[in-house]
Design an enzyme around this catalytic site. Structure first.
Site, PDB file in Angstrom:
ATOM      1  N   SER A  51      31.489  35.680  41.979  1.00  0.00           N
ATOM      2  CA  SER A  51      32.343  34.896  42.861  1.00  0.00           C
ATOM      3  C   SER A  51      31.725  33.513  43.102  1.00  0.00           C
ATOM      4  CB  SER A  51      32.575  35.665  44.166  1.00  0.00           C
ATOM      5  OG  SER A  51      33.621  35.105  44.906  1.00  0.00           O
ATOM      6  N   ASP A 214      37.810  40.754  41.472  1.00  0.00           N
ATOM      7  CA  ASP A 214      36.527  40.237  41.950  1.00  0.00           C
ATOM      8  C   ASP A 214      35.347  41.080  41.452  1.00  0.00           C
ATOM      9  OD1 ASP A 214      34.253  39.726  43.891  1.00  0.00           O
ATOM     10  OD2 ASP A 214      35.756  38.380  44.748  1.00  0.00           O
TER      11      ASP A 214
END
Length: 373
Positions: A51, A214
């Site tokens: 991320s 993610d």
């Protein structure tokens, strides 16, 4: 594979770095990297990120790629400049009008709604976050201003051709829930967006016929590529998600943020448990040290101080906050260098069982302490 231009210092030691995600709190990591790049005792072999950690990783590597063929000091300065350009760009986007910045803020952070963005787009994203609408309904055109920003900041073609620093970007494969590590020519803007794709906020990112969410769900960050695909035994974790929180979360934003922290830290704790197990088997003589690496783990921990800032700051792009986080990262990095640089190449500077496992373990045989070099 060739290596980065080595520091002229005879004391330089190669390390690998793992970078956690955490929205705008990644500016703390920027400060850490800024200090490490100025310390000629340290060279970076590999860097793994999830991320916001992935964004920091590619920004740093892009600087080195632009300085290919230049001196070690020039390459370090180029990496520092690349990181500064990236985060200054984040701040510039945050300086836009409220209606313009809302999509960017929501996409960059963990989407706490207490920043009160305005406009129909933000209202739709708020409904998606609450569960009443999926991102396929709330954002059917899959508008992603952050991807456009990242593509302007990073020359991914140049980065793909650069093989002097190993970069690992982690995403989670939707079909299996397994981790997918993107490295080499597979490190693209899409891979970085996949690494930051929260499923209730954004449509899954499609890469090579597979869909990804993610990377925090399968590794925050991924440590295993730094063990198996790099030579150095030293792994430095830059942690920005707190393991422990004393205060009970009670608001919807606080509860969702803590759930994310627990989920994203669980994968890290599982990897550290495996590392701890192997290290103890090596001490007991039950594993062949020629086939199993005795990983030396280190940590720069911003979790405790960042815990005090609250969930909403993970999506803030305000200049005072970003700069304050950068300064905090610098301070923590300098403190770690002063206290633990002498452990590099010698022993771990953290106790995995004590800090992460909440369980008693047999003591590890003490190792002789010496200076780096």
């Amino acid at each position: 594979m060739s290596s980065l231009p080595r520091s002229s210092s005879a004391r330089a030691h190669r390390i690998n770095i793992g970078l956690q995600g955490g929205g705008s709190h990644g500016a703390f990591t920027w400060g850490v990297l800024d200090v490490l790049l100025q310390d000629t005792r340290i060279d970076i072999e590999g860097i793994s990120g999830t991320s916001a950690g992935a964004m920091n990783a590619v920004a740093l590597a892009h600087g080195f790629a632009k300085a290919q063929g230049k001196t070690a000091l020039q390459a370090r300065e180029a990496a520092r400049e690349s990181l500064a350009d990236f985060w200054n760009g984040i701040v510039s986007m945050g300086a836009l009008g409220q209606a313009q910045r809302a999509p960017f803020d929501l996409m960059f952070g963990l989407a706490g709604m207490d920043s009160s963005p305005t406009g129909p787009w933000a209202d739709a994203m708020a409904r998606a976050w609450s569960g009443s609408m999926s991102p396929y309904q709330a954002n059917p055109l899959d508008i992603n201003p952050l991807k456009d920003f990242v593509e302007r900041q990073i020359d991914f073609e140049r980065l793909a051709a650069f093989d002097e620093l190993k970069v690992f970007v982690l995403a989670t494969k939707v079909s299996t829930g397994m981790a997918e590590v993107f490295t080499g020519q597979r490190v693209t803007a899409s891979a970085v967006m996949a690494s930051a794709c929260l499923p209730m906020m954004f449509q899954a990112v499609e890469i090579e016929g597979e869909h990804y969410w993610d990377g925090g769900y399968s590794g925050n960050p991924a440590i295993h590529p730094l063990i198996y695909d790099c030579d150095s035994r030293d792994v430095l974790l830059v942690q920005i998600n707190p393991i422990h929180r004393a205060k009970l979360p009670t608001s919807a934003v606080e509860i969702m943020d803590r759930l994310n922290e627990i989920n994203f830290n669980a994968t890290l704790i599982a990897e550290l448990r495996a590392i701890d197990f192997v290290k103890r088997l090596l001490v007991m003589g039950k594993l062949d040290p020629t086939h199993y690496k005795d990983v030396l783990l280190h940590r720069i921990d911003g979790g405790a101080v960042l815990e005090q800032l609250g969930a909403a700051t993970k999506l803030s792009t305000d200049a005072p906050l970003i700069n304050a986080l950068h300064d905090l990262g610098q301070s923590h990095a300098r403190q770690w260098l002063a206290q633990s640089a002498c452990d590099l190449g010698v022993r771990s500077s953290i106790n995995i069982a004590q800090d992460y496992l909440d369980a008693p373990r047999l003591p590890v045989r003490p190792e002789r302490r010496s200076r780096v070099g």
